[in-house]
Design a protein around this motif. Structure first.
Motif, mmCIF file in Angstrom:
data_model
loop_
_atom_site.group_PDB
_atom_site.id
_atom_site.type_symbol
_atom_site.label_atom_id
_atom_site.label_comp_id
_atom_site.label_asym_id
_atom_site.label_seq_id
_atom_site.Cartn_x
_atom_site.Cartn_y
_atom_site.Cartn_z
ATOM 1 N N SER A 173 15.404 -13.523 -1.745
ATOM 2 C CA SER A 173 16.258 -14.638 -2.134
ATOM 3 C C SER A 173 16.617 -15.520 -0.943
ATOM 4 N N PHE A 174 16.165 -15.144 0.245
ATOM 5 C CA PHE A 174 16.473 -15.916 1.430
ATOM 6 C C PHE A 174 15.279 -16.781 1.823
ATOM 7 N N THR A 175 15.579 -18.002 2.214
ATOM 8 C CA THR A 175 14.545 -18.899 2.709
ATOM 9 C C THR A 175 14.389 -18.680 4.205
ATOM 10 N N THR A 176 13.173 -18.636 4.638
ATOM 11 C CA THR A 176 12.908 -18.534 6.062
ATOM 12 C C THR A 176 12.183 -19.784 6.517
ATOM 13 N N ALA A 177 12.154 -19.963 7.811
ATOM 14 C CA ALA A 177 11.432 -21.102 8.376
ATOM 15 C C ALA A 177 9.963 -21.034 7.972
ATOM 16 N N GLU A 178 9.391 -19.842 7.990
ATOM 17 C CA GLU A 178 7.989 -19.685 7.614
ATOM 18 C C GLU A 178 7.754 -20.067 6.153
ATOM 19 N N ASP A 179 8.733 -19.767 5.269
ATOM 20 C CA ASP A 179 8.616 -20.168 3.863
ATOM 21 C C ASP A 179 8.517 -21.683 3.734
ATOM 22 N N LEU A 180 9.345 -22.395 4.477
ATOM 23 C CA LEU A 180 9.341 -23.857 4.413
ATOM 24 C C LEU A 180 8.024 -24.427 4.933
ATOM 25 N N ILE A 181 7.502 -23.835 5.988
ATOM 26 C CA ILE A 181 6.223 -24.304 6.521
ATOM 27 C C ILE A 181 5.092 -23.989 5.557
ATOM 28 N N GLU A 182 5.119 -22.830 4.936
ATOM 29 C CA GLU A 182 4.084 -22.502 3.947
ATOM 30 C C GLU A 182 4.153 -23.436 2.746
ATOM 31 N N GLN A 183 5.369 -23.810 2.334
ATOM 32 C CA GLN A 183 5.511 -24.762 1.227
ATOM 33 C C GLN A 183 4.944 -26.119 1.628
ATOM 34 N N ALA A 184 5.206 -26.546 2.862
ATOM 35 C CA ALA A 184 4.655 -27.813 3.349
ATOM 36 C C ALA A 184 3.130 -27.748 3.386
ATOM 37 N N ARG A 185 2.593 -26.621 3.831
ATOM 38 C CA ARG A 185 1.137 -26.431 3.858
ATOM 39 C C ARG A 185 0.566 -26.546 2.440
ATOM 40 N N HIS A 186 1.228 -25.908 1.489
ATOM 41 C CA HIS A 186 0.802 -25.955 0.084
ATOM 42 C C HIS A 186 0.861 -27.391 -0.448
ATOM 43 N N ASP A 187 1.972 -28.087 -0.175
ATOM 44 C CA ASP A 187 2.122 -29.465 -0.653
ATOM 45 C C ASP A 187 1.027 -30.362 -0.096
ATOM 46 N N CYS A 188 0.704 -30.189 1.167
ATOM 47 C CA CYS A 188 -0.363 -30.968 1.796
ATOM 48 C C CYS A 188 -1.705 -30.665 1.136
ATOM 49 N N HIS A 189 -1.980 -29.396 0.941
ATOM 50 C CA HIS A 189 -3.251 -28.996 0.332
ATOM 51 C C HIS A 189 -3.367 -29.552 -1.090
#
Length: 148
Positions: free
Chosen positions: A24-40
């Motif tokens: 349930s916690f957001t991490t910095a890596e989660d945000l970067i992975e989401q950005a990677r997904h959005d870009c892809h």
């Protein structure tokens, strides 16, 4: 013996409520992975993040640093303005697993008498209708408080 059994049962009932719910916690890596997904997802874009994408500062004063994720350090081969535009670029500050989202052209953490202050250079519309420099300062006190 019955008291011991009740204690064990209560331990296993209460444990899930007090254990660290990492999912349930957001991490910095989660945000970067989401950005990677959005870009892809945007025309199969290639995502890059610099080594300055995540920085750490103690903004709450508890002695432990919070992660700041700076999308100005991201790039996507198929979308130049995916993470920001004329209004600024996304900046997330993660406090106790909760991301606080800001939009800024630039940002700094400034120590004022032992209190870390998040200083943002923001779009002039956040200060007035006049075109010109505009800054907002945020301090932590059970949430981010801003000057107005």
């Amino acid at each position: 013996m019955l008291g011991y059994a009740v204690t064990i049962i209560l331990f296993f009932i209460v444990l899930p409520c007090v254990a660290w719910p990492e999912e349930s916690f957001t991490t910095a890596e989660d945000l970067i992975e989401q950005a990677r997904h959005d870009c892809h997802q945007f025309d199969n874009g290639l995502f890059q993040a610099t080594e300055r994408s995540i920085r750490y500062y103690d903004l709450t004063g508890d002695g432990f640093p919070e992660a700041l994720v700076d999308a100005s350090q991201f790039s996507c081969s198929t979308a130049l303005s995916l993470f920001g535009g004329t209004g600024g670029t996304l900046l997330w500050v993660i406090v106790a697993g909760k991301p606080y989202t800001f939009l800024a052209h630039q940002w700094w953490v400034v120590d004022l008498d032992g209190q870390n202050v998040l200083l943002l250079a923001v779009h002039s519309s956040q200060c007035s209708d006049d075109i010109g420099p505009c800054y907002r300062a945020f301090v932590w006190q059970d949430g981010f408080r801003s000057t107005r």
